[in-house]
Structure formats: C-alpha cells, structure tokens
Design a protein around this motif. Sequence first.
Motif, PDB file in Angstrom:
ATOM      1  N   LEU A 129       0.833  -1.206   0.000  1.00 46.73           N
ATOM      2  CA  LEU A 129       0.000   0.000   0.000  1.00 46.73           C
ATOM      3  C   LEU A 129       0.865   1.253   0.000  1.00 46.73           C
ATOM      4  O   LEU A 129       0.581   2.220  -0.723  1.00 46.73           O
ATOM      5  CB  LEU A 129      -0.928  -0.005   1.214  1.00 46.73           C
ATOM      6  N   GLN A 130       1.919   1.226   0.782  1.00 45.76           N
ATOM      7  CA  GLN A 130       2.836   2.358   0.791  1.00 45.76           C
ATOM      8  C   GLN A 130       3.525   2.519  -0.560  1.00 45.76           C
ATOM      9  O   GLN A 130       3.736   3.632  -1.059  1.00 45.76           O
ATOM     10  CB  GLN A 130       3.869   2.168   1.901  1.00 45.76           C
ATOM     11  N   LYS A 131       3.848   1.387  -1.187  1.00 48.10           N
ATOM     12  CA  LYS A 131       4.519   1.405  -2.488  1.00 48.10           C
ATOM     13  C   LYS A 131       3.626   2.023  -3.567  1.00 48.10           C
ATOM     14  O   LYS A 131       4.070   2.875  -4.336  1.00 48.10           O
ATOM     15  CB  LYS A 131       4.914  -0.017  -2.890  1.00 48.10           C
ATOM     16  N   VAL A 132       2.353   1.593  -3.617  1.00 51.61           N
ATOM     17  CA  VAL A 132       1.477   2.132  -4.663  1.00 51.61           C
ATOM     18  C   VAL A 132       1.149   3.600  -4.409  1.00 51.61           C
ATOM     19  O   VAL A 132       0.961   4.373  -5.348  1.00 51.61           O
ATOM     20  CB  VAL A 132       0.177   1.298  -4.812  1.00 51.61           C
ATOM     21  N   ALA A 133       1.119   3.989  -3.130  1.00 53.04           N
ATOM     22  CA  ALA A 133       0.880   5.398  -2.811  1.00 53.04           C
ATOM     23  C   ALA A 133       2.025   6.260  -3.335  1.00 53.04           C
ATOM     24  O   ALA A 133       1.806   7.326  -3.922  1.00 53.04           O
ATOM     25  CB  ALA A 133       0.717   5.575  -1.305  1.00 53.04           C
ATOM     26  N   PHE A 192      -4.371  -9.139  -7.307  1.00 56.26           N
ATOM     27  CA  PHE A 192      -5.060 -10.226  -6.634  1.00 56.26           C
ATOM     28  C   PHE A 192      -4.551 -10.390  -5.206  1.00 56.26           C
ATOM     29  O   PHE A 192      -3.542  -9.791  -4.807  1.00 56.26           O
ATOM     30  CB  PHE A 192      -4.904 -11.520  -7.436  1.00 56.26           C
ATOM     31  N   SER A 193      -5.248 -11.200  -4.448  1.00 53.27           N
ATOM     32  CA  SER A 193      -4.976 -11.297  -3.011  1.00 53.27           C
ATOM     33  C   SER A 193      -3.600 -11.867  -2.697  1.00 53.27           C
ATOM     34  O   SER A 193      -3.082 -11.681  -1.595  1.00 53.27           O
ATOM     35  CB  SER A 193      -6.052 -12.146  -2.323  1.00 53.27           C
ATOM     36  N   ASP A 194      -2.968 -12.569  -3.670  1.00 51.00           N
ATOM     37  CA  ASP A 194      -1.608 -13.071  -3.453  1.00 51.00           C
ATOM     38  C   ASP A 194      -0.549 -12.108  -3.964  1.00 51.00           C
ATOM     39  O   ASP A 194       0.639 -12.406  -3.955  1.00 51.00           O
ATOM     40  CB  ASP A 194      -1.433 -14.442  -4.116  1.00 51.00           C
ATOM     41  N   GLY A 195      -0.999 -10.928  -4.444  1.00 48.11           N
ATOM     42  CA  GLY A 195      -0.078  -9.901  -4.915  1.00 48.11           C
ATOM     43  C   GLY A 195       0.120  -9.877  -6.415  1.00 48.11           C
ATOM     44  O   GLY A 195       0.764  -8.961  -6.935  1.00 48.11           O
ATOM     45  N   THR A 196      -0.428 -10.856  -7.135  1.00 48.78           N
ATOM     46  CA  THR A 196      -0.297 -10.887  -8.589  1.00 48.78           C
ATOM     47  C   THR A 196      -0.910  -9.635  -9.209  1.00 48.78           C
ATOM     48  O   THR A 196      -2.024  -9.245  -8.870  1.00 48.78           O
ATOM     49  CB  THR A 196      -1.000 -12.138  -9.169  1.00 48.78           C
ATOM     50  N   ILE A 197      -0.160  -9.019 -10.126  1.00 45.67           N
ATOM     51  CA  ILE A 197      -0.644  -7.826 -10.813  1.00 45.67           C
ATOM     52  C   ILE A 197      -1.087  -8.226 -12.218  1.00 45.67           C
ATOM     53  O   ILE A 197      -0.354  -8.893 -12.951  1.00 45.67           O
ATOM     54  CB  ILE A 197       0.454  -6.749 -10.924  1.00 45.67           C
ATOM     55  N   ALA A 198      -2.291  -7.816 -12.604  1.00 43.44           N
ATOM     56  CA  ALA A 198      -2.819  -8.139 -13.932  1.00 43.44           C
ATOM     57  C   ALA A 198      -3.558  -6.938 -14.490  1.00 43.44           C
ATOM     58  O   ALA A 198      -4.109  -6.134 -13.738  1.00 43.44           O
ATOM     59  CB  ALA A 198      -3.762  -9.344 -13.853  1.00 43.44           C
ATOM     60  N   ILE A 232       3.114  -7.512  -6.684  1.00 39.82           N
ATOM     61  CA  ILE A 232       3.252  -6.198  -6.067  1.00 39.82           C
ATOM     62  C   ILE A 232       4.326  -6.163  -4.988  1.00 39.82           C
ATOM     63  O   ILE A 232       4.937  -5.120  -4.734  1.00 39.82           O
ATOM     64  CB  ILE A 232       1.896  -5.719  -5.480  1.00 39.82           C
ATOM     65  N   VAL A 233       4.606  -7.314  -4.381  1.00 44.15           N
ATOM     66  CA  VAL A 233       5.611  -7.345  -3.318  1.00 44.15           C
ATOM     67  C   VAL A 233       7.002  -7.090  -3.881  1.00 44.15           C
ATOM     68  O   VAL A 233       7.797  -6.322  -3.314  1.00 44.15           O
ATOM     69  CB  VAL A 233       5.572  -8.689  -2.566  1.00 44.15           C
ATOM     70  N   GLN A 234       7.333  -7.709  -5.015  1.00 45.11           N
ATOM     71  CA  GLN A 234       8.668  -7.567  -5.598  1.00 45.11           C
ATOM     72  C   GLN A 234       8.755  -6.485  -6.673  1.00 45.11           C
ATOM     73  O   GLN A 234       9.846  -5.997  -6.977  1.00 45.11           O
ATOM     74  CB  GLN A 234       9.120  -8.895  -6.240  1.00 45.11           C
ATOM     75  N   ALA A 235       7.638  -6.113  -7.259  1.00 40.86           N
ATOM     76  CA  ALA A 235       7.658  -5.227  -8.426  1.00 40.86           C
ATOM     77  C   ALA A 235       8.168  -3.836  -8.094  1.00 40.86           C
ATOM     78  O   ALA A 235       7.903  -3.289  -7.022  1.00 40.86           O
ATOM     79  CB  ALA A 235       6.260  -5.127  -9.015  1.00 40.86           C
ATOM     80  N   ASN A 236       8.901  -3.263  -9.038  1.00 40.15           N
ATOM     81  CA  ASN A 236       9.347  -1.886  -8.924  1.00 40.15           C
ATOM     82  C   ASN A 236       8.394  -1.016  -9.744  1.00 40.15           C
ATOM     83  O   ASN A 236       8.417  -1.042 -10.974  1.00 40.15           O
ATOM     84  CB  ASN A 236      10.773  -1.741  -9.460  1.00 40.15           C
ATOM     85  N   ILE A 237       7.534  -0.296  -9.086  1.00 40.44           N
ATOM     86  CA  ILE A 237       6.568   0.534  -9.803  1.00 40.44           C
ATOM     87  C   ILE A 237       6.832   2.016  -9.584  1.00 40.44           C
ATOM     88  O   ILE A 237       6.016   2.867  -9.929  1.00 40.44           O
ATOM     89  CB  ILE A 237       5.120   0.205  -9.378  1.00 40.44           C
ATOM     90  N   LYS A 238       8.007   2.312  -9.044  1.00 41.15           N
ATOM     91  CA  LYS A 238       8.338   3.701  -8.739  1.00 41.15           C
ATOM     92  C   LYS A 238       8.266   4.580  -9.980  1.00 41.15           C
ATOM     93  O   LYS A 238       7.806   5.721  -9.941  1.00 41.15           O
ATOM     94  CB  LYS A 238       9.737   3.778  -8.112  1.00 41.15           C
ATOM     95  N   ASP A 239       8.727   4.042 -11.117  1.00 45.18           N
ATOM     96  CA  ASP A 239       8.768   4.826 -12.356  1.00 45.18           C
ATOM     97  C   ASP A 239       7.669   4.433 -13.343  1.00 45.18           C
ATOM     98  O   ASP A 239       7.746   4.717 -14.533  1.00 45.18           O
ATOM     99  CB  ASP A 239      10.149   4.670 -13.018  1.00 45.18           C
ATOM    100  N   GLY A 240       6.672   3.720 -12.861  1.00 41.57           N
ATOM    101  CA  GLY A 240       5.567   3.346 -13.733  1.00 41.57           C
ATOM    102  C   GLY A 240       5.294   1.859 -13.714  1.00 41.57           C
ATOM    103  O   GLY A 240       6.076   1.077 -13.189  1.00 41.57           O
ATOM    104  N   TRP A 241       4.179   1.474 -14.336  1.00 41.89           N
ATOM    105  CA  TRP A 241       3.740   0.089 -14.357  1.00 41.89           C
ATOM    106  C   TRP A 241       4.217  -0.554 -15.651  1.00 41.89           C
ATOM    107  O   TRP A 241       3.430  -0.900 -16.527  1.00 41.89           O
ATOM    108  CB  TRP A 241       2.218   0.025 -14.231  1.00 41.89           C
TER     109      TRP A 241
END
Length: 381
Positions: free
Chosen positions: A36-40, A254-260, A279-288
């Motif tokens: 949640l902090q990451k996506v914020a 999804f509830s296990d963190g999978t991004i789709a 979402i746990v491992q993904a780097n989304i700082k610069d975009g999806w």
Amino acid sequence: MTTRCNLNCAHCYAAKWMLDHEGATDLSYNDFADSLQKVAKAGIRYIHFLGGEPTVRRDFIDLIRVARSNGIDVSFNTNGQIHDDKIIDAIFNLKIASVTVSIDGVDATSNDAIRGKGTYNRAIKFVEKIADKKEELGTNRPEIQIQMVVTPLWHKRINLAFELASSLRANALVISFIELKGSARVNASWLSLSYEEAFEAAGEILLGSMRHPELNVHSPIKAKVVEYYRELTGFSLPVSPFECKALTTRVNIFSDGTIAPCEVAHEQGMAEGLLVPNIVQANIKDGWSFSYFDRFASQAFDDPENTYANYEPCNRCIFLFRICTPCPLIGGRKPIMPLCLIADALLTKGRELGGVSKVSDVIRADTLRAVLGEIERARRT
C-alpha cells in the motif's frame, strides 16, 4: 484482498478464480501494508477492495488505516454479514469513500435462495446501520451502493430493486446480469436468464433509472439497447459510456499480490510464458512497465478496427468507439452482443414499418426467434 469468504453463493464468479488458485495465500499484513505504501508513492490515490469477503480479514481495518494514512481513498465490496461496531465505526472514522453491499434479491426469499438463509436481513441491517449513522453525523460519506444481480427469481420485479435501494437511503444501485463463471456456470440452469428475458429486464432497468433520479444507477446496458427502448417509449432514457478501463484507469492486484491488467486477460492465460509481476517484488516507482501489460495493450488496443470487425452487431453500430467499446478479449470467430443484436433487429424491423411501436407481437416474436437462432449458430462456431 482475500480469497476467503463467509458465504458460499450459488452465483459467485470468484469461485473459479479461487479454485484455479487453490493453495495461493493472501498477502501477509506486512507485505500488504508495504505494498500500500509502495502504490501510494507511485501515485495511486484510489483503491477498491474486493474478495472473497474483505471483512473476514482480521487486519481489514488496520490495512484500510494504512491506505488512508498514505493518502489513498478507499472503497470496498461486502456481503454485509459482519457489522460489529468496530467495522461501522471504522467506515466513518477512516472516511471510507464508498461501501458496496451485495443483495441479490428484492426480498428474503429471492436473495436467500442464492446467498443463504438469513443473509438478506443481515445485509439490510448492515446498510441501515450505515445510513442511520450518516444521518446522525450529517455526512455524505460513505456513498452507499447496493449491488444486485438479476436472476429468474425476481427478474419480473425489477421495480422493487429500485424501491429497495431508495428505501435503504442508498446513493447508488449497481444492477447487472449474471456472468456464467465459477459457481454461476454450475448453477446456470436456474440462475441465468434467457436472452429475451434479459432484454426485457434491461428495459425495466432503464425505466427504473428514469423514475428514481435519487439513485445513481450503473448497469451494463449498451447504447444500442437504450436506443431501442428510447424509440419504443419516447422517453429520454439514460445511456452510460461502456468501455474497457484496463491500464487506463485501472489495474487488478489479486490477493496473493499478482498484478494483472484485468481479470479476463488473466483468466485467458495472457501472461503465459512471461514473468508475472507481483506487487511485493515489483518496482513501480517509475511506472507500471511490465511485459505482461505490453502484451495486453498490444492484443487489446493496437488495432481496434480489426478487433471489432467480427463483433456482431458492433461492426455496424454507430455507437462503437463513440460511447461504447466492448471488451476486446471476448474471443471466438464471431463475438456476439446478444442484447444489442436483438435491439438492432427490432429497430431495423421497426424502421421498415414506420416505428418500433408498430411492430406487432407476432412480428416481434418472429424477429426474436430469428435473432436467437443466429446467436445460437454463432455460439456453436
């Protein structure tokens, strides 16, 4: 938010996903809170929590608190079965934007046959608690949204759905047709409407929307169907844009963190052969930026003219791309929009006769029979 649920609804579309991902675990509190902090930090300002049933997570309120403290607006779906004071208080203390409560019938009989004995009364009580507290505090938050799926148990009493939502002091009503996925596919023989029944119900939904301006009504009724009922009734019935929002304003986690990009893409195995982001491992700082998303965008959006060339009757509809863009992933050699095809045929016949109101019951029945035959032939291919 979770794959767990405290009900076993006969029409649950999520049941298939949960079965296909049996053994998958929900994110832990720490991973969820960190995400949640990451996506914020990545600029996300709105999250809608789904399940399963979100409120069965013991840390449900704590996770909402994390989201709100990071500037994220929150809404959630619920079956309204758990409504102790902690949850009710949290809805107001954390200024939840919207609460969507599923009630799948216009009375206890029609709802409980699908959701289980006593679920209707408990859900009603939950909504009433929120509405009472809103009035007590004099606040507009949360928006109360009633979500209903039309079934043969009440499809001829559509007007009562609007009266129910209004009497519960809801702000919005989401009224849709059953998706034949998960448990709904297993129970299709007694839960699904015929195309003709769904078409007639669509007309009643449109009329209900007009008669109840106090409700913000959402329903997946496409513009071609609205056009038919406008001509039939002479009323300026409401029409809403219909479009794919994947990757433009929405992604699924999804509830296990999978991004789709969306549930449909994931169900169709679009990520096969790719590294599926989490979402746990993904780097989304610069975009999806994921290869999965690139593949989806390419298949779904790169050649829209070709994508809809075989969609019936979209390929000849004046509303395509203007106000209506159906799901680009329906698949098949000749994807059909059944209710639109019925509307198109009746409009065509009506214009031949000088207006849809001049289409007799006999001609209407013959036209419907021909269209339903066409739909069945297309389904077989």
